[in-house]
Design an enzyme around this catalytic site. Structure first.
Site, mmCIF file in Angstrom:
data_model
loop_
_atom_site.group_PDB
_atom_site.id
_atom_site.type_symbol
_atom_site.label_atom_id
_atom_site.label_comp_id
_atom_site.label_asym_id
_atom_site.label_seq_id
_atom_site.Cartn_x
_atom_site.Cartn_y
_atom_site.Cartn_z
ATOM 1 N N LYS A 112 0.822 -1.208 0.000
ATOM 2 C CA LYS A 112 0.000 0.000 0.000
ATOM 3 C C LYS A 112 0.857 1.259 0.000
ATOM 4 O O LYS A 112 0.491 2.260 -0.606
ATOM 5 C CB LYS A 112 -0.971 0.014 1.194
ATOM 6 N N LYS A 194 -4.609 -9.806 -6.136
ATOM 7 C CA LYS A 194 -5.875 -10.209 -5.509
ATOM 8 C C LYS A 194 -7.003 -9.246 -5.881
ATOM 9 O O LYS A 194 -6.767 -8.067 -6.142
ATOM 10 C CB LYS A 194 -5.731 -10.330 -3.988
ATOM 11 N N LYS A 197 -11.203 -4.117 -3.402
ATOM 12 C CA LYS A 197 -12.206 -3.053 -3.451
ATOM 13 C C LYS A 197 -11.637 -1.782 -4.031
ATOM 14 O O LYS A 197 -12.333 -0.998 -4.635
ATOM 15 C CB LYS A 197 -12.661 -2.723 -2.020
#
Ligand code: ATP
Ligand code: LTN
Length: 329
Positions: A112, A194, A197
């Site tokens: 991230k 993966k 969202k």
């Protein structure tokens, strides 16, 4: 003592089928075996910037989704993380025994923060400590998650054990529950990452709220492998293997039987079947979701009750923790 199960989802966007297959679906089964606490972890969501108005809407939508997938509020405690201030308080207390080196090793933080460049908050760095606080606050014994969260769970265990050896027996080191298949659903547009969202393209995921036409369109556009044939082989055919896993979870049919059904047929036909299986899985959930979102009073009642139950336990635990650490009067 009965086993306590705790899990949570961030209200960062609509949930997708990866969240459902990897997490929520097993919660509905596990609620019959454990005393369960399911939390909407809004304090985790703000570790990356959020639009406040949208965040507020997402919090209630996620809570409604918990109910729509079949979580029974009579059996389980459903609540919002920020409404129980002891989560943030315990996170601070635990941050004094967590080591920065441990947090630097977290792959989710590395992934991230690479994406965010300079704009990495201290909260994003200490995210796993808050997650450990969520879990340890309730003497949780079992935590069901998708496999991206196992490293965070390991840290929760390390912190529980370290605290106990420093201050005396206080916390339970929780067990991680990851299911054998479906723990990592990959992106439809890229089977090497993966399903997420916050993916850049909406073709990465199928949202729980997507309508039938959108589901058909997204399935047809899903990336496939260069080598044809509907056969499960993660190394050689990662894309079709991911779609087969999704098909299996949506329909309940074994992967071997799906392979048989599509033997000698093309990817196009397989994708049509996949879309219909997903529509069948999602339509009852969508129907219930619209019932709960159109009845905010019922949802409020459930969340208020959940908050009271959670606070009662959290207040007791934090008192013990502070006493052991020698803080306060
Ligand atoms: P974001 O990508 O915005 O960080 P997310 O899609 O990873 O969000 P979370 O709220 O972080 O969703 O995760 C909720 C639950 O769903 C967790 O238990 C997580 O392990 C699980 N999960 C998330 N993505 C997947 C996936 N692709 N496959 C299986 N399980 C998943
Ligand atoms: N980090 C988790 C969400 C989460 C969680 C938890 C899961 C926050 N606190 C406690 C289980 C138990 C994620 O899925 N991204």
């Amino acid at each position: 003592m009965t086993d306590l199960l705790f899990s949570g989802v961030q209200p960062t966007n609509n949930l997708h089928i990866g969240n459902y297959i990897g997490a929520l679906k097993q919660w509905t089964e596990l609620q019959h075996r454990y005393h369960c606490m399911f939390c909407v972890v809004d304090l985790h969501a703000i570790t990356v910037p959020q639009d406040p108005a949208l965040l507020k809407k997402n919090i209630l939508d996620i809570a409604a989704t918990y109910l729509a997938v079949g979580i029974d509020p009579k059996r389980c405690t459903l609540f919002i993380q920020s409404e129980v201030p002891e989560h943030a308080e315990l996170a601070w207390l635990l941050s004094t025994i967590a080591k920065t080196g441990e947090l630097e090793r977290m792959t989710q933080f590395k992934d991230k923060s690479v994406k965010r460049g300079e704009n990495v908050s201290l909260g994003l760095f200490s995210y796993p400590v808050l997650m450990a606080a969520d879990i340890l606050l309730y003497d949780t014994t079992v935590v069901p998650v998708g496999d991206d969260q196992t490293q965070h769970l390991e840290l929760a265990r390390v912190l529980a054990t370290r605290f106990n050896s420093q201050f005396g027996e206080t916390f339970i080191a929780p067990q991680t529950l990851v299911q054998k298949t479906g723990a990592r659903i990959m992106g439809l547009d890229d089977p090497s990452v993966k399903m997420s969202k916050s993916a850049a393209s909406t073709y990465n995921f199928i949202s729980i709220a997507d309508d039938a036409d959108t589901i058909r369109k997204k399935c047809l556009k899903a990336v496939t492998d260069t080598e044809g044939g509907v056969a499960y082989d993660v190394m050689k055919k990662p894309a079709i293997s991911n779609l087969l896993t999704i098909y299996h979870h949506a329909s309940g049919i074994s992967i071997a039987d799906i392979e048989k059904e599509y033997a000698g047929k093309g990817y196009g036909e397989f994708k049509k079947g996949l879309a219909e299986a997903l529509i069948t899985m999602l339509s009852p959930i969508q129907k219930k979701l619209s019932e709960y979102t159109s009845d905010p009073a019922e949802l409020k009642k459930i969340l208020d009750a959940g908050c009271r139950t959670a606070r009662e336990q959290a207040e007791k635990k934090i008192k013990i923790v502070k006493e052991k650490m020698g803080i306060g009067r």
